[in-house]
Scaffold this active site. Structure first.
Site, PDB file in Angstrom:
ATOM      1  N   SER A  32      11.653  22.523  22.271  1.00 54.05           N
ATOM      2  CA  SER A  32      13.081  22.266  22.087  1.00 54.05           C
ATOM      3  C   SER A  32      13.680  21.950  23.444  1.00 54.05           C
ATOM      4  O   SER A  32      13.014  22.084  24.474  1.00 54.05           O
ATOM      5  CB  SER A  32      13.781  23.489  21.470  1.00 54.05           C
ATOM      6  OG  SER A  32      13.607  24.636  22.284  1.00 54.05           O
ATOM      7  N   LYS A 153      16.949  11.539   6.394  1.00 47.64           N
ATOM      8  CA  LYS A 153      16.196  12.491   5.585  1.00 47.64           C
ATOM      9  C   LYS A 153      15.387  11.799   4.498  1.00 47.64           C
ATOM     10  O   LYS A 153      14.217  12.117   4.270  1.00 47.64           O
ATOM     11  CB  LYS A 153      17.151  13.518   4.963  1.00 47.64           C
ATOM     12  CG  LYS A 153      17.740  14.513   5.951  1.00 47.64           C
ATOM     13  CD  LYS A 153      16.660  15.389   6.564  1.00 47.64           C
ATOM     14  CE  LYS A 153      17.246  16.484   7.452  1.00 47.64           C
ATOM     15  NZ  LYS A 153      16.207  17.326   8.073  1.00 47.64           N
TER      16      LYS A 153
END
Length: 236
Positions: A32, A153
């Site tokens: 991250s 998505k």
């Protein structure tokens, strides 16, 4: 010891999942932009808006922790627009969102498969290799303001479906879309459960067989099949 890589590791789903896998003997690597998990999990700085850096991430994880047999892509970019103006998004913001939600996952899935191939049957063990993408209801529905988010998505949903049902049917590789719902099938606008994700994701990784690629699930119940929902209007 097998290796888990979590891309987009936050304090909720990421932390719970890392703990669950570590508790059953996995080495855990987390990636991250900033380190937010327990420092016992090896952290790699990674920006999902830059898909060209994904191969480098996997190379570093291989060298320092091990080749991942389980990869969980948990990063997302939820850019929201005015419902009546879906084209207000600047093109650079659109590209950035698509990179996080679709392009980086596409590259990560490819790098995961390379790792599965290098591990081979012996290295993967009876459980095989697993790639999980943390999704939501936007792969089957539309909702005001979520046009760009939903486009990313649904594209990745198609990728997961294709990998699970077409590309690797003869390989011990599994591909999943994780989508936590309320018990009535409605999406969770807030309050995703880290432990519920961790429980399901570990179960999927441990099962050597490909289950339904779209894993809609409810906390405390696990996998539940819901009717398709064409639109969703969040309550104000």
């Amino acid at each position: 010891m097998p290796t888990l890589l979590i891309i987009g590791a936050g304090s909720r789903v990421g932390q719970a999942t890392a703990e669950a896998f570590a508790n059953v003997g996995y080495k855990v690597a987390v990636a991250s932009r900033t380190a937010r998990l327990d420092p016992k999990f090896k952290h790699f700085v990674f920006d999902a808006t830059k898909p060209e850096t994904v191969p480098g991430l996997f190379k570093e994880v291989r060298k320092i922790v091990g080749i991942p047999s389980v990869v969980i892509y948990n990063a997302y970019a939820a850019h929201i627009t005015k419902p009546e103006d879906p084209f207000e998004t600047p093109i650079d913001q659109f590209h950035s969102s698509m990179n996080v939600n679709t392009t980086s996952p596409w590259v990560a899935a490819g790098e995961s498969v390379k790792g599965f191939e290098d591990l081979g049957t012996e290295g993967l063990g009876a459980e095989g290799g697993t790639f999980i993408y943390t999704g939501n209801i936007l792969n089957i529905t539309v909702s005001p303001g979520f046009s760009t988010f939903g486009m990313g998505k649904i594209a990745t949903s198609h990728l997961i479906q294709h990998l699970a049902l077409v590309s690797y049917l003869d390989k011990p590789y599994k591909f999943y879309w994780g989508d936590q719902r309320l018990s009535d099938g409605q999406p969770l606008a807030t309050g995703l459960s880290g432990p519920a994700h961790a429980e399901l994701y570990l179960e999927l990784a441990k099962d050597p067989k490909q289950r339904a690629w779209m894993q809609t699930f409810v906390k405390g119940q696990g996998y539940v099949v819901f009717p398709r929902q064409e639109s969703w209007y969040p309550s104000s």
